[in-house]
Design a protein around this motif. Structure first.
Motif, PDB file in Angstrom:
ATOM      1  N   CYS A  53      -3.799  12.004   3.318  1.00  0.00           N
ATOM      2  CA  CYS A  53      -2.726  12.234   2.354  1.00  0.00           C
ATOM      3  C   CYS A  53      -3.057  11.684   0.969  1.00  0.00           C
ATOM      4  O   CYS A  53      -2.458  12.093  -0.028  1.00  0.00           O
ATOM      5  CB  CYS A  53      -1.418  11.633   2.865  1.00  0.00           C
ATOM      6  N   ALA A  54      -4.013  10.760   0.889  1.00  0.00           N
ATOM      7  CA  ALA A  54      -4.421  10.231  -0.415  1.00  0.00           C
ATOM      8  C   ALA A  54      -5.015  11.316  -1.305  1.00  0.00           C
ATOM      9  O   ALA A  54      -5.052  11.175  -2.535  1.00  0.00           O
ATOM     10  CB  ALA A  54      -5.427   9.099  -0.223  1.00  0.00           C
ATOM     11  N   GLU A 112      -2.829   8.088   6.342  1.00  0.00           N
ATOM     12  CA  GLU A 112      -3.060   7.440   5.054  1.00  0.00           C
ATOM     13  C   GLU A 112      -4.284   7.987   4.323  1.00  0.00           C
ATOM     14  O   GLU A 112      -4.244   8.198   3.103  1.00  0.00           O
ATOM     15  CB  GLU A 112      -3.211   5.921   5.239  1.00  0.00           C
ATOM     16  N   GLY A 162       0.267  13.574  -4.884  1.00  0.00           N
ATOM     17  CA  GLY A 162      -0.137  12.385  -5.625  1.00  0.00           C
ATOM     18  C   GLY A 162       0.622  11.155  -5.173  1.00  0.00           C
ATOM     19  O   GLY A 162       1.154  11.087  -4.068  1.00  0.00           O
ATOM     20  N   ARG A 163       0.684  10.175  -6.057  1.00  0.00           N
ATOM     21  CA  ARG A 163       1.386   8.926  -5.747  1.00  0.00           C
ATOM     22  C   ARG A 163       2.715   8.918  -6.489  1.00  0.00           C
ATOM     23  O   ARG A 163       2.751   9.032  -7.724  1.00  0.00           O
ATOM     24  CB  ARG A 163       0.540   7.719  -6.145  1.00  0.00           C
ATOM     25  N   MET A 164       3.797   8.804  -5.758  1.00  0.00           N
ATOM     26  CA  MET A 164       5.135   8.838  -6.352  1.00  0.00           C
ATOM     27  C   MET A 164       6.003   7.758  -5.743  1.00  0.00           C
ATOM     28  O   MET A 164       5.732   7.252  -4.648  1.00  0.00           O
ATOM     29  CB  MET A 164       5.786  10.216  -6.135  1.00  0.00           C
ATOM     30  N   SER A 165       7.046   7.390  -6.467  1.00  0.00           N
ATOM     31  CA  SER A 165       7.997   6.407  -5.953  1.00  0.00           C
ATOM     32  C   SER A 165       8.918   7.068  -4.932  1.00  0.00           C
ATOM     33  O   SER A 165       8.959   8.297  -4.804  1.00  0.00           O
ATOM     34  CB  SER A 165       8.830   5.833  -7.103  1.00  0.00           C
ATOM     35  N   GLU A 198       0.831  -1.201   0.000  1.00  0.00           N
ATOM     36  CA  GLU A 198       0.000   0.000   0.000  1.00  0.00           C
ATOM     37  C   GLU A 198       0.868   1.254   0.000  1.00  0.00           C
ATOM     38  O   GLU A 198       1.954   1.263   0.572  1.00  0.00           O
ATOM     39  CB  GLU A 198      -0.901   0.042   1.248  1.00  0.00           C
ATOM     40  N   PRO A 199       0.378   2.328  -0.620  1.00  0.00           N
ATOM     41  CA  PRO A 199       1.139   3.589  -0.583  1.00  0.00           C
ATOM     42  C   PRO A 199       1.184   4.143   0.836  1.00  0.00           C
ATOM     43  O   PRO A 199       0.242   3.977   1.613  1.00  0.00           O
ATOM     44  CB  PRO A 199       0.340   4.512  -1.512  1.00  0.00           C
ATOM     45  N   PRO A 216       1.782   7.522   3.494  1.00  0.00           N
ATOM     46  CA  PRO A 216       1.579   8.978   3.465  1.00  0.00           C
ATOM     47  C   PRO A 216       2.913   9.720   3.449  1.00  0.00           C
ATOM     48  O   PRO A 216       3.865   9.307   4.109  1.00  0.00           O
ATOM     49  CB  PRO A 216       0.812   9.249   4.764  1.00  0.00           C
TER      50      PRO A 216
END
Length: 252
Positions: A223-224, A220, A229-232, A199-200, A202
């Motif tokens: 911050c979604a 979690e 956004g979603r980053m590595s 899971e991503p 925060p």
């Protein structure tokens, strides 16, 4: 070579014999050497006075090493050298300190920083504030939430997050206005799974001249909805480097 750590669930096996994963002399020799080391070290530890005392007090002995994640050393260009920045790492866990040394970061540890629930977060915060004066970036590591997830201790994990919150609060209250504060985790470790999951996590980056979004809580769920956004992990660090002025800007 394979791991000696059986991980969870371990099917009642305390450890696994290390096996070569390649049909080469080097792999066979290394696996044999590790198995021999595990055998000898376990025998020595079992008769150690500390373990004899633990057994006498009804405690489990600390008498074996679990190995995992073996790999081959590759040529790495240290990030501190590549980007000409001064980095510092404050941690208790040897793996984290080792990676920091590979990156050419100054490493700081202390016996009061245990990597578990009894770690001294006030000391970590104090060291972070001291070291940011002399470094461009300071990384502070807290291991306890991960351990409590592995051990399926939800109440202790909640307590470890309170420790993290206290440490961050001390740093944030005394941090200079021209310094960025970034929070992240390397992975999730849910108590019900007792292992790392995908899971991503925060993340937050706070500091001068940063465009704000509407998120005001670090967790979690909130911050979604954040603007990052979603980053590595590498994208997260590169974003920090960019804000610090260490990444070449594109365009005219």
């Amino acid at each position: 070579m394979s791991d000696s750590d059986p991980k969870a669930p371990n099917d009642g096996k305390p450890y696994l014999p290390v096996q070569p994963l390649e049909d080469t002399l080097e792999a066979r020799r290394t696996a044999a050497a590790v198995n021999r080391f595990l055998e000898i070290s376990s025998r020595i530890l079992s008769s150690h006075p500390v373990n004899e005392e633990r057994v006498a007090n009804g405690l489990l002995p600390d008498n074996f090493f679990l190995t995992r994640g073996a790999g081959s050393m590759v040529e790495l260009e240290p990030i501190a050298s590549k980007m000409n920045l001064r980095g510092c790492c404050i941690a208790a866990e040897s793996t984290v300190l080792g990676v920091a040394k590979l990156a050419w970061y100054t490493t700081i540890t202390d016996i009061r920083m245990t990597g578990s629930m009894d770690t001294d977060v006030e000391l970590k915060a104090k060291l972070a504030l001291e070291q940011i004066v002399h470094h461009d970036i300071v990384y502070v590591h807290l291991k306890a939430p991960d351990l409590m997830g592995h051990d399926n201790e939800p109440l202790k994990k909640a307590k470890s997050l309170e420790m993290f919150d206290r440490m961050v609060g001390i740093i944030a209250d005394q941090l200079s206005e021209d310094v960025y504060l970034a929070l992240a985790a390397d992975h999730s470790t849910p108590c019900e799974v007792k292992e790392h999951t995908g899971e991503p996590v925060p993340v937050v980056i706070y500091g001068p001249s940063i465009r704000r979004d509407r998120v005001t809580s670090y967790n979690e769920m909130d911050c979604a909805y954040g603007a990052l956004g979603r980053m590595s992990g590498s994208e997260f660090v590169r974003t920090l480097h960019g804000l610090m002025g260490y990444v070449k800007k594109q365009g005219n």
